[in-house]
Design an enzyme around this catalytic site. Sequence first.
Site, PDB file in Angstrom:
ATOM      1  N   CYS A 239     113.458 121.261  39.445  1.00 30.70           N
ATOM      2  CA  CYS A 239     112.420 122.178  39.585  1.00 30.70           C
ATOM      3  C   CYS A 239     112.349 123.038  38.285  1.00 30.70           C
ATOM      4  O   CYS A 239     111.077 123.352  38.228  1.00 30.70           O
ATOM      5  CB  CYS A 239     112.775 123.085  40.686  1.00 30.70           C
ATOM      6  SG  CYS A 239     112.840 122.276  42.533  1.00 30.70           S
ATOM      7  N   CYS A 402     109.180 123.156  21.617  1.00 33.56           N
ATOM      8  CA  CYS A 402     108.721 122.908  23.033  1.00 33.56           C
ATOM      9  C   CYS A 402     109.466 123.903  23.650  1.00 33.56           C
ATOM     10  O   CYS A 402     109.676 125.122  23.165  1.00 33.56           O
ATOM     11  CB  CYS A 402     109.291 121.388  23.399  1.00 33.56           C
ATOM     12  SG  CYS A 402     111.158 121.214  23.175  1.00 33.56           S
TER      13      CYS A 402
END
Length: 444
Positions: A239, A402
């Site tokens: 998640c 990132c």
Amino acid sequence: MSAQSDVERLAAENAALQTRIQALTKENSRLKAPQTSPPLPDPSPLTAFTQVESLNNPEIARYSRQLLLPEVGVQGQLSLRNASVLVVGAGGLGSPCILYLAAMGVGKIGVIDHDTVEISNLQRQVIHSESRAGLSKARSARLAVHELNSDCHCIAYDLVFDYTVALSVAAEYDVVVDATDNVPTRYLVNDTCVLLGKPLVSASALKLDGQLTVYNYAGGPCYRCLFPVPPPPETVTNCSDGGVLGVVPGILGTLQALEVVKILTGVKAKEAPTLLLFSAFSSPTFRSIKIRGKQAHCAVCGTQPTITELQDYVAFCGSQPTDGPVHLNLLPAGDRITCADYHTLRQTGQPHLLVDVREPVQYDICRLPGSLHVPWRDFAQRVPDILAAREAVSHQPIYIICRLGNDSQEAVLHLRERGVVDAKDIVGGLLEWHQSVDPTFPAY
Ligand SMILES: Nc1ncnc2c1ncn2[C@@H]1O[C@H](COP(=O)(O)OP(=O)(O)OP(=O)(O)O)[C@@H](O)[C@H]1O
């Protein structure tokens, strides 16, 4: 120390720690909740869980809406009252599951989770609250259960469900619910249930989708019958990487509670084993697929099992049951730059090209000024764009960023293969930037 004594120590600690939890909880609500909010109720001390032969008047009044159902009735309610359920994981799935089991009158609920409540959990982990941020999830769940139904005997195990404790903890319960989020624990819970002969209600939820199956029940298959081999670790998303719509685990966790009720009331035994698939934004939203039965050659529940005791599940799955971000080390240190050094470089105005390789949905959340956005999945095709942008900054070095510092390393490796040598990745990505350089930069 043996697994058994570990569990006994925990049970003793549970009682002793109540005072501490009360103090912490009050302090938490004082610090975080508006001054007007009422104090949280104190958990009652642990008393022994005993089974009963009939419902008392308060129970009849409390569960009257269920007692009116012929499918439940007095016998069904007594079955819930005298049952014990272990929920492994008090996160997105565990939250509604535990709450509904307690609300419906399950007599004893064990909650095992080693994690603590974070604010980013609250979008879906509805058993927890702002005032309990920082508390153990198992203990937070216990407090919530006590608030909801003080008759429910709830035991909080603030520890990792691993092979050292699995058998002794699960042995105390009639049904086990797998509400965790990682592959090694899934195999561990399965093997534990097979070895102990316990039904297992298993579900998963990610992004907009979920699935649910009951294993090891009424002669049906176990998890290994369906999935004898774990998936390659690199194909598994969680998640915190992939995201999840809050209500999705809410629905799946609620359905897990329903399956528990069906097992305890005996209804489930008449059903053929199925895999329920849920997809929030698709039509149909639910699909039920018949699954194959128990497999004779299954390594743990087959006719000649090769697994007769719990094993090393991390080694078997090749992945850690980790909750935190995974930081890979794909590049030598010389091909990387720390956030602190990159910060200095920006402050001193050294010319360079910053490339952000996150997905568009993440780039929309936050970004460092002046970055070129090239999502990792389009990276190979867009190398010419990067080289053109670099020309505009007089062929200065390229820095790639990132979210966590993993895709940025892949991107640097890709540029190396294409002959670009002066590219570096920024270690730890934007999460590290938030932690070590700029706490005002959003973290997600
Ligand atoms: N082996 C284990 N023992 C105990 N608890 C576990 C184990 N594996 C997973 N869990 C717990 O299962 C829960 C899974 O829930 P979920 O994925 O919704 O939460 P999360 O890990 O808090 O999510 P996020 O990735 O957003 O931080 C977590 O609370 C996690 O700590």
